[in-house]
Design an enzyme around this catalytic site. Structure first.
Site, PDB file in Angstrom:
ATOM      1  N   HIS A  83     -43.243 -55.479  25.200  1.00 49.00           N
ATOM      2  CA  HIS A  83     -42.840 -56.230  24.010  1.00 49.00           C
ATOM      3  C   HIS A  83     -42.448 -55.288  22.861  1.00 49.00           C
ATOM      4  O   HIS A  83     -41.501 -55.546  22.115  1.00 49.00           O
ATOM      5  CB  HIS A  83     -43.982 -57.163  23.601  1.00 49.00           C
ATOM      6  N   GLU A  86     -39.011 -54.175  23.363  1.00 47.64           N
ATOM      7  CA  GLU A  86     -38.063 -55.219  22.956  1.00 47.64           C
ATOM      8  C   GLU A  86     -37.740 -55.062  21.474  1.00 47.64           C
ATOM      9  O   GLU A  86     -36.577 -55.111  21.067  1.00 47.64           O
ATOM     10  CB  GLU A  86     -38.666 -56.611  23.242  1.00 47.64           C
ATOM     11  N   HIS A  87     -38.754 -54.838  20.667  1.00 43.51           N
ATOM     12  CA  HIS A  87     -38.529 -54.650  19.235  1.00 43.51           C
ATOM     13  C   HIS A  87     -37.735 -53.385  18.954  1.00 43.51           C
ATOM     14  O   HIS A  87     -36.826 -53.371  18.135  1.00 43.51           O
ATOM     15  CB  HIS A  87     -39.867 -54.587  18.495  1.00 43.51           C
ATOM     16  N   GLU A 163     -47.218 -59.316  13.968  1.00 39.07           N
ATOM     17  CA  GLU A 163     -46.884 -60.441  14.855  1.00 39.07           C
ATOM     18  C   GLU A 163     -48.130 -60.898  15.616  1.00 39.07           C
ATOM     19  O   GLU A 163     -48.389 -62.087  15.780  1.00 39.07           O
ATOM     20  CB  GLU A 163     -45.769 -60.032  15.834  1.00 39.07           C
TER      21      GLU A 163
HETATM   22 ZN   LIG Z   1     -42.065 -59.727  18.925  1.00 40.96          ZN
END
Ligand SMILES: [Zn+2]
Length: 479
Positions: A83, A86-87, A163
């Site tokens: 994840h 992804e950022h 997040e």
């Molecule tokens: Zn995220």
């Protein structure tokens, strides 16, 4: 920019996407679905798998890049790394500084985003067809010219930490589900949260990101899916031009640790002052369309619908309508999972009903239902619902592309899509029942209670003691 990290409803999307074609007046033959959703695929010499879904009814294209690396590929002790990557893919390059990709797509009225699941990471953009080369230029650039600069890496670490705070730590139900999943998987990496444990996330370095990127973000480990107003010929030419120079990389096996058989029922109770409504969750590890006894996947999908897919389902009828012990009951099962799937029963107790009472009633109903036979009418309705439910939520080009992306990411192909409704309709009562009996075994069950914080005992006073409130007599039962 919205960044999601899971798709909770892919099976619903699949049902919807298929339903769109059946409810549009098409008869339910495979040939018709095939004609309505044509798919072509090929592979570039560097191993990039390319899937094209031509559709000239709207002048748009959806470009999806699927990296076959998700949270289950996070190295041990580095949960959340997929994840994080992804950022970091949005952190800009020398050619296109941070924010430029998003602004460029936004300027032409397009939409773009990305999400990470346990199984894969997906980057998508939807634009007018003439902007497809621009999307491919920027996508290829961020794959080929990726640098993990300390400042960007540190900044994005703050973003994902925030997040996690927002999505999980400020939400007791999310924390509870996270704990239950960790309790459910004894060995399989699906027990690790996709967002990552905060303790692991704090250890992320630029080198971790670089290693993950180098290993997984390679042509032979990716799928390009382009849907919309394009031909396979155009896509082949453009894919070769923009992505042909990506290095192939090693062929990676998804040899995740295997889940051993469960030999003991597990349970846990979480109390939190922020909880308003108590919740009950019962879940079982189950085969998926890809892992375990895959022949049970479709029968389980039908059975889950029969059991708790909507207000007409048998569990809802028994526990909500007739016995009035619950305000809601919902059963979910998602067959598209590279590793094991989960069959989940969610329930909220009615006012004044304890979770123990609700659980006892649930177990009574499950015993009765699993003893058989199934209700023929309810089975027929479950299949109809599963195939045709909720066309209102049809998500057009992008929804259909997401479904096909999920199918391909799972190592399946369009045959799965074409045959899905036929196979759902072909599930017999016997098949549904025997799949359910194989999965819903008491010793393999995981049961969770989510409750408000117990109120502290009243301060001693000189007044005569009032009788203790009923909730005080229930001993917390966390094991
Ligand atoms: Zn995220």
């Amino acid at each position: 920019m919205l960044k999601r990290y899971f798709i909770p409803v892919i099976v619903v999307l699949l049902a919807l996407a298929v339903a769109v074609y059946f409810l549009a007046g098409h008869s339910s033959t495979i040939r018709d679905v095939r004609a309505a959703v044509p798919v072509e695929h090929f592979r570039l010499s560097n191993g990039l798998n390319v899937v094209v879904m031509p559709n000239d009814r709207i002048p748009l294209v959806t470009h999806m890049l699927i990296v076959k690396a998700g949270a289950a590929d996070d190295p041990y002790g580095k949960s959340g790394l997929a994840h994080y990557l992804e950022h970091l893919m949005f952190s800009g390059t020398k050619n296109f500084p941070e924010g430029m990709y998003e602004r460029a797509i936004g300027r032409v009225g397009g939409a773009q985003n990305a999400y990470t699941t346990r199984d894969y990471t997906l980057y998508f953009s939807t634009v007018a067809k003439e902007h497809l080369p621009a999307v491919m230029t920027m996508e290829a650039d961020r794959l080929m010219n990726r640098e993990f600069e300390p400042a960007a890496v540190a900044r994005e670490l703050k973003v994902i930490t925030e997040e996690r705070n927002m999505r999980v730590d400020n939400n007791p139900a999310s924390q509870w589900m996270e704990q239950l999943d960790a309790l459910t998987f004894l060995n399989h990496p699906y027990g690790q949260p996709t967002i990552g444990w905060a303790e692991d996330m704090a250890s992320f370095t630029a080198a971790d990101a670089q290693d993950f990127f180098t290993r997984h973000y390679r042509a032979s480990n990716m799928i390009l899916l382009v849907a919309g107003d394009v031909t396979a010929r155009d896509v082949r030419r453009m894919a070769q031009r923009y992505y042909g120079a990506l290095s192939a990389g090693d062929t990676l096996a998804r040899d995740w640790p295997k889940e051993p058989p469960a030999r003991m029922a597990r349970r846990g109770e979480m109390r939190d002052a922020r909880v308003n409504e108590p919740r009950l969750l019962r879940q079982y590890v189950a085969p998926s369309a890809v892992a375990g006894t895959t022949a049970q996947a479709m029968p389980l999908a039908v059975f889950a619908q029969y059991l708790g897919g909507g207000d007409a389902s048998v569990l809802y009828t028994a526990l909500v309508r007739e016995q009035k012990l619950a305000t809601s009951v919902r059963v979910t099962y998602d067959a598209l999972s590279i590793g094991p799937a989960l069959l989940r029963i969610h329930a909220n107790p009615a006012t004044g009903v304890s979770l123990e009472q609700l659980e006892a009633a649930l177990d009574r109903e499950l015993s009765r239902i699993l003893a058989g036979p199934l209700d023929t009418h309810a089975m027929a309705r479950a299949k109809t619902m599963l195939v045709a439910e909720a066309t209102f939520a049809q998500d057009g080009l992008q929804g259909l592309a997401s479904v096909m992306a999920e199918i391909y990411a799972n190592g399946l192909d369009e045959q799965y899509f074409y045959e899905w409704a036929r196979l759902a309709n072909a599930v017999t009562e016997d098949a549904a029942l025997s799949a359910a009996r194989a999965v819903m075994v008491p010793k393999a069950s995981v049961t969770g209670y989510l409750l408000p914080e117990q109120k502290p005992a009243a301060a001693p006073t000189t007044a005569p003691a009032a009788p203790a409130p009923a909730t005080m007599t229930e001993a917390p039962n966390a094991l």
